[in-house]
Design a protein around this motif. Structure first.
Motif, PDB file in Angstrom:
ATOM      1  N   LYS A   9       0.792  -1.241   0.000  1.00 39.74           N
ATOM      2  CA  LYS A   9       0.000   0.000   0.000  1.00 39.74           C
ATOM      3  C   LYS A   9       0.818   1.282   0.000  1.00 39.74           C
ATOM      4  O   LYS A   9       0.276   2.349   0.231  1.00 39.74           O
ATOM      5  CB  LYS A   9      -0.995   0.025   1.173  1.00 39.74           C
ATOM      6  CG  LYS A   9      -2.162  -0.902   0.968  1.00 39.74           C
ATOM      7  CD  LYS A   9      -3.151  -0.812   2.087  1.00 39.74           C
ATOM      8  CE  LYS A   9      -4.235  -1.842   1.887  1.00 39.74           C
ATOM      9  NZ  LYS A   9      -5.168  -1.883   2.980  1.00 39.74           N
ATOM     10  N   LEU A  44      -0.494   2.234  -6.080  1.00 44.18           N
ATOM     11  CA  LEU A  44      -0.320   1.630  -4.758  1.00 44.18           C
ATOM     12  C   LEU A  44       0.234   0.222  -4.931  1.00 44.18           C
ATOM     13  O   LEU A  44      -0.254  -0.540  -5.756  1.00 44.18           O
ATOM     14  CB  LEU A  44      -1.663   1.502  -4.042  1.00 44.18           C
ATOM     15  CG  LEU A  44      -2.325   2.739  -3.489  1.00 44.18           C
ATOM     16  CD1 LEU A  44      -3.639   2.343  -2.850  1.00 44.18           C
ATOM     17  CD2 LEU A  44      -1.447   3.412  -2.481  1.00 44.18           C
ATOM     18  N   ILE A  55      -1.945  -0.855  -7.999  1.00 47.49           N
ATOM     19  CA  ILE A  55      -3.325  -0.419  -8.141  1.00 47.49           C
ATOM     20  C   ILE A  55      -3.278   1.016  -8.646  1.00 47.49           C
ATOM     21  O   ILE A  55      -2.700   1.880  -7.992  1.00 47.49           O
ATOM     22  CB  ILE A  55      -4.057  -0.507  -6.787  1.00 47.49           C
ATOM     23  CG1 ILE A  55      -4.081  -1.949  -6.302  1.00 47.49           C
ATOM     24  CG2 ILE A  55      -5.458   0.060  -6.896  1.00 47.49           C
ATOM     25  CD1 ILE A  55      -4.355  -2.112  -4.845  1.00 47.49           C
ATOM     26  N   LEU A  57      -3.930   4.862  -9.413  1.00 40.79           N
ATOM     27  CA  LEU A  57      -4.561   5.913  -8.628  1.00 40.79           C
ATOM     28  C   LEU A  57      -5.178   6.976  -9.511  1.00 40.79           C
ATOM     29  O   LEU A  57      -5.975   7.787  -9.064  1.00 40.79           O
ATOM     30  CB  LEU A  57      -3.524   6.574  -7.723  1.00 40.79           C
ATOM     31  CG  LEU A  57      -2.989   5.696  -6.601  1.00 40.79           C
ATOM     32  CD1 LEU A  57      -1.774   6.326  -5.978  1.00 40.79           C
ATOM     33  CD2 LEU A  57      -4.065   5.486  -5.568  1.00 40.79           C
ATOM     34  N   SER A  58      -4.759   7.018 -10.756  1.00 36.61           N
ATOM     35  CA  SER A  58      -5.287   8.036 -11.653  1.00 36.61           C
ATOM     36  C   SER A  58      -5.203   7.482 -13.061  1.00 36.61           C
ATOM     37  O   SER A  58      -4.734   6.373 -13.271  1.00 36.61           O
ATOM     38  CB  SER A  58      -4.462   9.321 -11.537  1.00 36.61           C
ATOM     39  OG  SER A  58      -3.124   9.048 -11.850  1.00 36.61           O
ATOM     40  N   ARG A 159     -14.150   1.426  -6.017  1.00 38.09           N
ATOM     41  CA  ARG A 159     -14.608   1.949  -4.726  1.00 38.09           C
ATOM     42  C   ARG A 159     -16.125   2.174  -4.749  1.00 38.09           C
ATOM     43  O   ARG A 159     -16.814   1.945  -3.760  1.00 38.09           O
ATOM     44  CB  ARG A 159     -13.920   3.275  -4.395  1.00 38.09           C
ATOM     45  CG  ARG A 159     -12.418   3.216  -4.248  1.00 38.09           C
ATOM     46  CD  ARG A 159     -12.020   2.552  -2.961  1.00 38.09           C
ATOM     47  NE  ARG A 159     -12.026   1.109  -3.100  1.00 38.09           N
ATOM     48  CZ  ARG A 159     -11.105   0.425  -3.728  1.00 38.09           C
ATOM     49  NH1 ARG A 159     -10.084   1.036  -4.279  1.00 38.09           N
ATOM     50  NH2 ARG A 159     -11.164  -0.873  -3.828  1.00 38.09           N
ATOM     51  N   LYS A 163     -17.041  -3.877  -2.210  1.00 38.31           N
ATOM     52  CA  LYS A 163     -16.743  -5.304  -2.170  1.00 38.31           C
ATOM     53  C   LYS A 163     -17.977  -6.093  -2.602  1.00 38.31           C
ATOM     54  O   LYS A 163     -19.032  -5.987  -1.985  1.00 38.31           O
ATOM     55  CB  LYS A 163     -16.334  -5.686  -0.741  1.00 38.31           C
ATOM     56  CG  LYS A 163     -15.366  -6.849  -0.684  1.00 38.31           C
ATOM     57  CD  LYS A 163     -15.105  -7.244   0.755  1.00 38.31           C
ATOM     58  CE  LYS A 163     -13.909  -6.507   1.329  1.00 38.31           C
ATOM     59  NZ  LYS A 163     -13.672  -6.832   2.741  1.00 38.31           N
ATOM     60  N   ALA A 211     -12.473   8.507  -1.690  1.00 33.43           N
ATOM     61  CA  ALA A 211     -12.145   7.096  -1.922  1.00 33.43           C
ATOM     62  C   ALA A 211     -10.867   6.658  -1.221  1.00 33.43           C
ATOM     63  O   ALA A 211     -10.706   5.493  -0.884  1.00 33.43           O
ATOM     64  CB  ALA A 211     -12.030   6.821  -3.413  1.00 33.43           C
ATOM     65  N   HIS A 212      -9.949   7.606  -1.014  1.00 30.89           N
ATOM     66  CA  HIS A 212      -8.638   7.228  -0.469  1.00 30.89           C
ATOM     67  C   HIS A 212      -8.594   7.256   1.051  1.00 30.89           C
ATOM     68  O   HIS A 212      -7.609   6.843   1.639  1.00 30.89           O
ATOM     69  CB  HIS A 212      -7.568   8.149  -1.050  1.00 30.89           C
ATOM     70  CG  HIS A 212      -7.857   9.594  -0.814  1.00 30.89           C
ATOM     71  ND1 HIS A 212      -8.777  10.288  -1.570  1.00 30.89           N
ATOM     72  CD2 HIS A 212      -7.377  10.451   0.089  1.00 30.89           C
ATOM     73  CE1 HIS A 212      -8.821  11.526  -1.128  1.00 30.89           C
ATOM     74  NE2 HIS A 212      -7.987  11.660  -0.123  1.00 30.89           N
ATOM     75  N   ILE A 213      -9.637   7.767   1.684  1.00 34.85           N
ATOM     76  CA  ILE A 213      -9.612   7.853   3.156  1.00 34.85           C
ATOM     77  C   ILE A 213     -10.194   6.556   3.728  1.00 34.85           C
ATOM     78  O   ILE A 213     -11.298   6.157   3.376  1.00 34.85           O
ATOM     79  CB  ILE A 213     -10.401   9.088   3.646  1.00 34.85           C
ATOM     80  CG1 ILE A 213      -9.853  10.348   2.968  1.00 34.85           C
ATOM     81  CG2 ILE A 213     -10.316   9.213   5.156  1.00 34.85           C
ATOM     82  CD1 ILE A 213     -10.715  11.564   3.118  1.00 34.85           C
ATOM     83  N   PRO A 214      -9.456   5.889   4.610  1.00 31.42           N
ATOM     84  CA  PRO A 214      -9.936   4.597   5.144  1.00 31.42           C
ATOM     85  C   PRO A 214     -11.273   4.727   5.878  1.00 31.42           C
ATOM     86  O   PRO A 214     -11.623   5.802   6.376  1.00 31.42           O
ATOM     87  CB  PRO A 214      -8.818   4.186   6.112  1.00 31.42           C
ATOM     88  CG  PRO A 214      -7.618   4.929   5.668  1.00 31.42           C
ATOM     89  CD  PRO A 214      -8.102   6.208   5.094  1.00 31.42           C
ATOM     90  N   GLY A 215     -12.003   3.639   5.942  1.00 32.52           N
ATOM     91  CA  GLY A 215     -13.311   3.634   6.609  1.00 32.52           C
ATOM     92  C   GLY A 215     -14.411   4.172   5.726  1.00 32.52           C
ATOM     93  O   GLY A 215     -15.395   4.727   6.211  1.00 32.52           O
ATOM     94  N   LEU A 216     -14.232   4.010   4.402  1.00 31.72           N
ATOM     95  CA  LEU A 216     -15.172   4.611   3.447  1.00 31.72           C
ATOM     96  C   LEU A 216     -16.579   4.047   3.581  1.00 31.72           C
ATOM     97  O   LEU A 216     -17.554   4.800   3.686  1.00 31.72           O
ATOM     98  CB  LEU A 216     -14.641   4.387   2.027  1.00 31.72           C
ATOM     99  CG  LEU A 216     -15.457   4.976   0.891  1.00 31.72           C
ATOM    100  CD1 LEU A 216     -15.380   6.484   0.906  1.00 31.72           C
ATOM    101  CD2 LEU A 216     -14.967   4.456  -0.453  1.00 31.72           C
ATOM    102  N   THR A 217     -16.704   2.734   3.618  1.00 31.89           N
ATOM    103  CA  THR A 217     -18.030   2.106   3.626  1.00 31.89           C
ATOM    104  C   THR A 217     -18.862   2.567   4.829  1.00 31.89           C
ATOM    105  O   THR A 217     -20.021   2.952   4.680  1.00 31.89           O
ATOM    106  CB  THR A 217     -17.882   0.568   3.652  1.00 31.89           C
ATOM    107  OG1 THR A 217     -16.890   0.201   2.693  1.00 31.89           O
ATOM    108  CG2 THR A 217     -19.172  -0.106   3.288  1.00 31.89           C
TER     109      THR A 217
ATOM    110  N   GLY B 235      -5.413   5.062   1.244  1.00 34.84           N
ATOM    111  CA  GLY B 235      -5.436   3.724   1.811  1.00 34.84           C
ATOM    112  C   GLY B 235      -6.510   2.940   1.093  1.00 34.84           C
ATOM    113  O   GLY B 235      -7.604   3.451   0.882  1.00 34.84           O
ATOM    114  N   GLU B 237      -9.373   0.137   0.526  1.00 35.12           N
ATOM    115  CA  GLU B 237     -10.339  -0.439   1.458  1.00 35.12           C
ATOM    116  C   GLU B 237     -10.281  -1.961   1.528  1.00 35.12           C
ATOM    117  O   GLU B 237     -10.215  -2.529   2.587  1.00 35.12           O
ATOM    118  CB  GLU B 237     -11.749  -0.006   1.048  1.00 35.12           C
ATOM    119  CG  GLU B 237     -12.090   1.384   1.508  1.00 35.12           C
ATOM    120  CD  GLU B 237     -12.784   1.375   2.839  1.00 35.12           C
ATOM    121  OE1 GLU B 237     -13.785   0.677   2.958  1.00 35.12           O
ATOM    122  OE2 GLU B 237     -12.323   2.052   3.756  1.00 35.12           O
TER     123      GLU B 237
END
Lengths: 246, 238
Positions: A9, A44, A55, A57-58, A159, A163, A211-217, B235, B237
């Motif tokens: 990551k 990433l 992965i 990113l753009s 994103r 999942k 999308a890049h900030i953790p805890g999105l869902t 980050g 997911e």
């Protein structure tokens, strides 16, 4: 003995050494130069056993065989339609891939699709010269009716789907809308109530931004619950079914 | 007469202060700002996208177009005539040649990648600043590249070999000056741009190029940090 220079990551820039030695295999977005594995684009790092891939990113959408995309009809020919794919290349939809009807020679093809229509189709072939064939044969592939079209960065599409389609089905559930997400970053949203459509549009824009900030869902779930006042459950799409169906 | 002290008080092998930022132009597919001393370059990258008129299309690989432009107010007081001129066209061409080696254009036949470089403020070394900004913007646009490109001008002022000449040094009145802009692929050490204006001896040129290599590595670190900074909170997911 090989070693990995960066961590899982980590963001790497083109030309950066990811791993040394022959113990690792270069995957998507990486190249081998001598003994080293280098990043071939910004991305990433994802380490999966011995394989290393990036992965993205753009970047713009690049059509690939098997992708389900939303395309816009831009021209009608003798044998089919030319459609815009939200990339540098347009695709061709042949009559035989578009309908099972018998179409007589010289028939007016605009009765099926006219310029300006949107459709959801599958890319069946991409040549080295980027000539693209698209087909409507398959479950869920069709002409799109009334609705809104929204464009997002194609790197953010995973994103938005979430999942196993959990993110998009959560938005559908919260806003009573039908949503189809194309791999090319074009999204079609249709609902009975324009308010629901609007909430869906804003939520998707929020996902794209964050999308890049953790805890999105979890963040999106509480955001939707707050706006709609409904209790939402995370649903995964059953095996073998596309999140665009149903 | 000797050149004992640089006009801005730097050491002979010292770069001007640098600043780099990625993603400064939101509408573009990729963008970057690179500032070295008083020279500022902004770069926007669009593409790969459709290339028209159609006869310009190359079915074997994508086309790269570079547009370099100094803004009217960018110089030291005299208005720079805007729009393309002979100098801008030449610099656009050399920047294109300096960047092409790192780009993999085979992925995008018949299409074009457009690079626009604008300089709101200039104090010598504009093509180098433009190349630095362009390589960051291309990386930001998510294009396949083998390396970044770092560029700096080296040369001599009177009897001294110097790195990163400012305008006062380029226009040094009391002795001979040579200005050698170089662009380098920092990971492989290959040179993709080498020009010269002025007079320089063999030994001085070799020394200048060695100093330029060190300087390019420093610039590369700044570029790398700027690119990572844009995506640092990323980050994934799942």
């Amino acid at each position: 003995m090989g070693e990995i220079i960066v961590k899982e990551k980590d963001v790497v820039v083109p030309g950066e050494v990811i791993a040394k030695g022959m113990d690792f295999l270069p995957g998507m977005g990486t190249t081998r130069q001598g003994d080293n594995i280098l990043a071939a684009r910004i991305g990433l790092v994802n380490i999966d056993g011995r394989a290393i891939r990036l992965i993205p990113l753009s970047g713009q959408y690049l059509p690939r065989t098997g992708d389900t995309i939303i395309a816009n009809v831009v021209d009608v020919n003798f044998s089919g339609w030319r459609v815009e794919t939200n990339s540098a290349y347009s695709a061709m939809l042949n009559v035989k891939d578009a309908t099972s009807d018998f179409v007589a020679k010289g028939a007016d093809l605009t009765q099926y699709f006219d310029v300006g229509d949107y459709l959801v189709g599958k890319i069946v072939n991409v040549t080295t010269q980027m000539l693209i064939d698209i087909s409507l044969r398959g479950p869920g592939l069709r002409k799109l009716g009334e609705g809104r079209i929204l464009k997002v960065a194609s790197s953010k599409v995973p994103r938005i789907i979430g999942k196993k389609g959990s993110m998009v089905s959560m938005i559908k559930q919260a806003t009573d809308t039908k949503i189809i997400v194309g791999q090319n970053g074009v999204i079609w949203i249709s609902g009975e109530d324009p308010k629901g459509e609007l909430i869906a549009v804003n939520t998707i824009k929020k996902i794209e931004e964050e999308a890049h900030i953790p805890g999105l869902t979890d963040r999106i779930k509480s955001h939707l619950e707050q706006i709609t006042g409904r209790q939402l459950q995370l649903q995964e799409t059953p095996e073998g079914m596309s999140h665009n169906e149903g | 007469m000797t050149y004992s002290k640089r006009s801005d008080g730097r050491k002979f092998d010292e770069l001007r202060e640098m600043e780099a930022k990625v993603g400064v132009i939101k509408r573009a597919d990729g963008s970057a700002m690179f500032k070295i001393g008083k020279t500022t370059a902004y770069c926007a990258v669009y593409g790969p996208r459709n290339l028209y008129p159609k006869f310009l299309q190359n079915p074997l690989k994508g086309t790269l177009r570079v547009n370099y432009s100094m803004m009217p107010f960018s110089g030291s007081g005299n208005r720079v005539k805007p729009g393309p001129n002979r100098r801008a066209r030449e610099i656009s061409l050399v920047i294109e040649k300096a960047i092409t080696p790192v780009l993999d254009l085979g992925e995008f036949p018949n299409s074009v990648i457009d690079i626009f470089i604008e300089l709101p403020q200039t104090d010598a070394g504009t093509r180098c600043a433009g190349i630095c900004a362009a390589s960051m913007a291309l990386a930001d646009a998510g294009l396949a590249m083998t390396d970044l490109v770092a560029a700096v001008s080296v040369g001599r002022v009177d009897d001294k070999v110097v790195v990163d000449l400012c305008y006062d040094e380029e226009a040094y009145p009391d002795g001979p000056v040579a200005d050698v802009p170089i662009a380098m692929l920092p990971n492989s050490g290959k040179i993709s741009l080498l020009q010269m204006d002025g007079e320089i001896s063999n030994e001085q040129l070799v020394k200048a190029l060695k100093m330029g290599e060190v300087a390019c590595k420093q610039i590369y670190e700044v570029q790398k940090a700027a690119l990572k900074d844009k995506y640092k909170s990323t980050g994934d997911e799942d």
